[in-house]
Design a protein around this motif. Structure first.
Motif, PDB file in Angstrom:
ATOM      1  N   TYR A 156      32.027  49.512  77.813  1.00  0.00           N
ATOM      2  CA  TYR A 156      31.369  50.796  78.085  1.00  0.00           C
ATOM      3  C   TYR A 156      30.343  50.677  79.210  1.00  0.00           C
ATOM      4  O   TYR A 156      30.193  51.586  80.037  1.00  0.00           O
ATOM      5  CB  TYR A 156      30.686  51.287  76.809  1.00  0.00           C
ATOM      6  CG  TYR A 156      30.190  52.703  76.874  1.00  0.00           C
ATOM      7  CD1 TYR A 156      31.077  53.779  76.820  1.00  0.00           C
ATOM      8  CD2 TYR A 156      28.826  52.985  76.974  1.00  0.00           C
ATOM      9  CE1 TYR A 156      30.623  55.086  76.863  1.00  0.00           C
ATOM     10  CE2 TYR A 156      28.363  54.282  77.031  1.00  0.00           C
ATOM     11  CZ  TYR A 156      29.258  55.337  76.971  1.00  0.00           C
ATOM     12  OH  TYR A 156      28.801  56.627  77.018  1.00  0.00           O
ATOM     13  N   SER A 157      29.630  49.567  79.258  1.00  0.00           N
ATOM     14  CA  SER A 157      28.630  49.325  80.302  1.00  0.00           C
ATOM     15  C   SER A 157      28.739  47.871  80.730  1.00  0.00           C
ATOM     16  O   SER A 157      28.053  46.997  80.181  1.00  0.00           O
ATOM     17  CB  SER A 157      27.217  49.619  79.792  1.00  0.00           C
ATOM     18  OG  SER A 157      27.068  50.971  79.428  1.00  0.00           O
ATOM     19  N   ALA A 158      29.599  47.598  81.692  1.00  0.00           N
ATOM     20  CA  ALA A 158      29.848  46.225  82.116  1.00  0.00           C
ATOM     21  C   ALA A 158      28.562  45.591  82.620  1.00  0.00           C
ATOM     22  O   ALA A 158      27.817  46.183  83.407  1.00  0.00           O
ATOM     23  CB  ALA A 158      30.912  46.203  83.208  1.00  0.00           C
ATOM     24  N   THR A 159      28.275  44.382  82.155  1.00  0.00           N
ATOM     25  CA  THR A 159      27.017  43.729  82.511  1.00  0.00           C
ATOM     26  C   THR A 159      27.043  43.125  83.913  1.00  0.00           C
ATOM     27  O   THR A 159      25.996  42.773  84.454  1.00  0.00           O
ATOM     28  CB  THR A 159      26.688  42.622  81.501  1.00  0.00           C
ATOM     29  OG1 THR A 159      27.804  41.728  81.395  1.00  0.00           O
ATOM     30  CG2 THR A 159      26.387  43.207  80.129  1.00  0.00           C
ATOM     31  N   SER A 160      28.229  42.960  84.479  1.00  0.00           N
ATOM     32  CA  SER A 160      28.321  42.390  85.822  1.00  0.00           C
ATOM     33  C   SER A 160      29.604  42.886  86.483  1.00  0.00           C
ATOM     34  O   SER A 160      30.434  43.531  85.848  1.00  0.00           O
ATOM     35  CB  SER A 160      28.320  40.858  85.758  1.00  0.00           C
ATOM     36  OG  SER A 160      29.422  40.382  85.011  1.00  0.00           O
ATOM     37  N   GLY A 161      29.725  42.560  87.772  1.00  0.00           N
ATOM     38  CA  GLY A 161      30.949  42.936  88.478  1.00  0.00           C
ATOM     39  C   GLY A 161      30.798  44.199  89.291  1.00  0.00           C
ATOM     40  O   GLY A 161      29.704  44.746  89.449  1.00  0.00           O
ATOM     41  N   CYS A 205      37.027  48.619  75.771  1.00  0.00           N
ATOM     42  CA  CYS A 205      36.709  49.750  74.880  1.00  0.00           C
ATOM     43  C   CYS A 205      37.890  50.043  73.960  1.00  0.00           C
ATOM     44  O   CYS A 205      37.710  50.247  72.756  1.00  0.00           O
ATOM     45  CB  CYS A 205      36.363  50.992  75.696  1.00  0.00           C
ATOM     46  SG  CYS A 205      34.759  50.918  76.517  1.00  0.00           S
ATOM     47  N   ALA A 206      39.080  50.070  74.529  1.00  0.00           N
ATOM     48  CA  ALA A 206      40.281  50.371  73.741  1.00  0.00           C
ATOM     49  C   ALA A 206      40.510  49.302  72.679  1.00  0.00           C
ATOM     50  O   ALA A 206      40.896  49.615  71.546  1.00  0.00           O
ATOM     51  CB  ALA A 206      41.490  50.483  74.662  1.00  0.00           C
ATOM     52  N   GLU A 207      40.286  48.035  73.026  1.00  0.00           N
ATOM     53  CA  GLU A 207      40.459  46.962  72.042  1.00  0.00           C
ATOM     54  C   GLU A 207      39.460  47.101  70.906  1.00  0.00           C
ATOM     55  O   GLU A 207      39.803  46.918  69.736  1.00  0.00           O
ATOM     56  CB  GLU A 207      40.303  45.598  72.712  1.00  0.00           C
ATOM     57  CG  GLU A 207      41.563  45.075  73.352  1.00  0.00           C
ATOM     58  CD  GLU A 207      42.724  45.004  72.374  1.00  0.00           C
ATOM     59  OE1 GLU A 207      42.575  44.453  71.270  1.00  0.00           O
ATOM     60  OE2 GLU A 207      43.803  45.528  72.699  1.00  0.00           O
ATOM     61  N   ALA A 208      38.211  47.395  71.237  1.00  0.00           N
ATOM     62  CA  ALA A 208      37.191  47.559  70.201  1.00  0.00           C
ATOM     63  C   ALA A 208      37.531  48.730  69.278  1.00  0.00           C
ATOM     64  O   ALA A 208      37.365  48.646  68.057  1.00  0.00           O
ATOM     65  CB  ALA A 208      35.826  47.767  70.840  1.00  0.00           C
ATOM     66  N   GLN A 209      38.015  49.820  69.866  1.00  0.00           N
ATOM     67  CA  GLN A 209      38.419  50.967  69.038  1.00  0.00           C
ATOM     68  C   GLN A 209      39.567  50.574  68.104  1.00  0.00           C
ATOM     69  O   GLN A 209      39.564  50.934  66.929  1.00  0.00           O
ATOM     70  CB  GLN A 209      38.847  52.138  69.928  1.00  0.00           C
ATOM     71  CG  GLN A 209      37.700  52.801  70.672  1.00  0.00           C
ATOM     72  CD  GLN A 209      38.220  53.770  71.717  1.00  0.00           C
ATOM     73  OE1 GLN A 209      38.260  53.467  72.906  1.00  0.00           O
ATOM     74  NE2 GLN A 209      38.634  54.948  71.273  1.00  0.00           N
ATOM     75  N   GLU A 252      34.339  55.652  68.734  1.00  0.00           N
ATOM     76  CA  GLU A 252      35.218  56.772  69.091  1.00  0.00           C
ATOM     77  C   GLU A 252      34.439  57.823  69.897  1.00  0.00           C
ATOM     78  O   GLU A 252      34.918  58.315  70.929  1.00  0.00           O
ATOM     79  CB  GLU A 252      35.803  57.421  67.830  1.00  0.00           C
ATOM     80  CG  GLU A 252      36.683  56.506  66.973  1.00  0.00           C
ATOM     81  CD  GLU A 252      38.088  56.324  67.524  1.00  0.00           C
ATOM     82  OE1 GLU A 252      38.244  56.212  68.752  1.00  0.00           O
ATOM     83  OE2 GLU A 252      39.035  56.286  66.714  1.00  0.00           O
ATOM     84  N   ILE A 253      33.246  58.157  69.418  1.00  0.00           N
ATOM     85  CA  ILE A 253      32.463  59.192  70.103  1.00  0.00           C
ATOM     86  C   ILE A 253      31.991  58.695  71.466  1.00  0.00           C
ATOM     87  O   ILE A 253      32.057  59.419  72.463  1.00  0.00           O
ATOM     88  CB  ILE A 253      31.269  59.635  69.233  1.00  0.00           C
ATOM     89  CG1 ILE A 253      31.769  60.313  67.942  1.00  0.00           C
ATOM     90  CG2 ILE A 253      30.376  60.597  70.009  1.00  0.00           C
ATOM     91  CD1 ILE A 253      30.670  60.640  66.944  1.00  0.00           C
TER      92      ILE A 253
END
Length: 430
Positions: A204-209, A218-222, A246-247
């Motif tokens: 959701y909020s990539a720490t680097s890159g 995100c999809a995997e976590a869902q 999900e939200i």
């Protein structure tokens, strides 16, 4: 189906059955590394046998039987003549007499506990957070080492090493591959949920890159949260986590502008929010709340997300309610990050000076290198009209950020402070 299509079909079947198969084998051999190898052996056997015999009616049972027989051979060669070995031997005899029907029944009876136990093992607190994430994505998510490395912008060798070390650590620990019960289950559950949320947050909020989001994570976590909720539907915190991801995921399409820079929540086009994900999230939250009891951290965070999801326009957001929920959350989940987000909520509900007062209560040493802290202070100062101070905070936040897009956004906000100051100077000049 043509002969050329068969290997791809077998691979698809294996991907579907893989997690169930590893879960069943891990409980049997009590070694996740060996279980993964046995599952792969069964896949290779299927690639050899199915083109000659055809795909069986129940491919999952076939793969399970092939892997079990291979496991028994290995255990026998290692002279593991203990009680478990005797039980496995009896299972083999029964399988030989009753065929796949007995295996199917066993899988149907135990697959929930087997998969749940694998999740709890992969997320065991004896592993480092990084190892838990990598192992969970590999075993439960089914991602390849290359895919995990690409998602986390790490080298494939680094990810492979984490996974190997994690398997070795679990093997040496002699863990019981059973679903923990009672107090132990609650203690371990927090680790499982934290791993899934870590995966989601990095997406959701990539720490680097160079990109702000990594939708694959995100999809995997869902997907992991949905699996967990299906296996333990009476756990409020699991439902809370499911509702939260999900939200939050519903906003992904609206978070980034055409220039690749982030769009603040209050400025997002809510017409681009995924209403299906919002409905699913609100449904999971409602189920969690009906189970009763004091709300835990994930239920409370889901309630925060729901406040935004229910507001048709940014100006309709009930910031006073959000501030109140954060007041509860900081007692349930004490954290300087929660205190920072609480300050943001209070600034929106009661004005920027209220937010600044709460920021001053946070020990700066706890978030010394955390870009969102000066970014929030910069926003409060900007809204309070204290532009020179705001510019300095945005520049500090940009220097701390490791994400290229976030850094560009923060520098743009610093530039906006300069332009606003120049406008004031021109208006005041004779």
């Amino acid at each position: 189906m043509t002969i050329s299509d068969l290997p791809r079909t077998i691979e698809t079947i294996f991907r579907i059955e893989r997690v169930r198969l590893i879960a069943s084998l891990a409980r049997m051999v009590r070694d996740v590394g060996l279980a993964e190898e046995l599952a792969q052996d069964a896949f290779v056997t299927a690639l050899s046998e199915w083109p000659k015999t055809g795909i069986p009616a129940n491919p999952g049972a076939w793969l399970n039987a092939a892997a079990r027989r291979r496991a028994i051979d290995l255990l026998r060669r290692r002279r593991m003549l203990d009680r478990k070995h005797a039980e496995i031997g009896r299972d083999l005899t029964e399988e030989d007499h009753s065929g796949f029907e007995a295996i199917e029944a066993a899988m149907d009876d135990e697959v929930g506990d087997e998969l749940l136990s694998l999740i709890f093992v992969a997320c065991h607190p004896i592993l480092t957070p990084e190892a838990r994430v990598a192992l969970t994505l590999r075993l439960i998510g089914g991602l390849t080492t290359e895919e995990i490395a690409r998602a986390y912008l790490a080298s494939e060798a680094t990810i492979a090493q984490r996974i190997v070390r994690a398997k070795r650590t679990l093997g040496k620990a002699g863990l019981s591959f059973e679903v923990p019960r009672g107090r132990e289950r609650q203690e371990r559950l927090s680790s499982v949920l934290a791993v899934i949320y870590l995966i989601f947050n990095e997406g959701y909020s990539a720490t680097s890159g160079g990109t702000l989001t990594r939708p694959v994570l995100c999809a995997e976590a869902q997907r992991l949260a949905r699996i967990l909720a299906g296996l333990a539907p009476e756990e409020p915190e699991i439902l809370g986590l499911l509702a939260l991801v999900e939200i939050q995921a519903s906003r992904l399409a609206a978070r980034i502008g055409q220039d690749g820079l982030p769009i603040p929540l209050t400025e997002q086009n809510r017409g681009r929010w995924d209403r299906l994900l919002i409905r699913r999230g609100l449904l999971a939250l409602g189920r969690a709340q009906t189970l009763g009891g004091a709300p835990g951290p994930y239920v409370l965070q889901a309630a925060l997300a729901a406040c935004h999801a229910r507001a048709p326009r940014a100006e309709d957001t009930d910031w006073a309610r959000i501030a109140g929920i954060y007041d509860l959350l900081r007692h349930v989940m004490p954290s300087p990050v929660v205190d920072l987000n609480r300050a943001v909520a209070h600034s929106m509900a009661f004005g920027p000076e209220a937010g600044l007062r709460l920021l001053d209560e946070i020990d700066p040493a706890t978030l010394a290198h955390y870009a969102p802290l000066p970014a929030a202070r910069g926003d409060f100062l900007f809204r309070a009209g204290r532009l020179p101070e705001a510019r300095g905070q945005f520049e500090l936040a940009a220097s701390l950020s490791c994400n290229e897009r976030e850094r560009a956004y923060l520098l743009a906000r610093a530039g906006a402070c300069t332009r606003r100051m120049d406008e004031f100077d021109r208006q005041e000049s004779p």
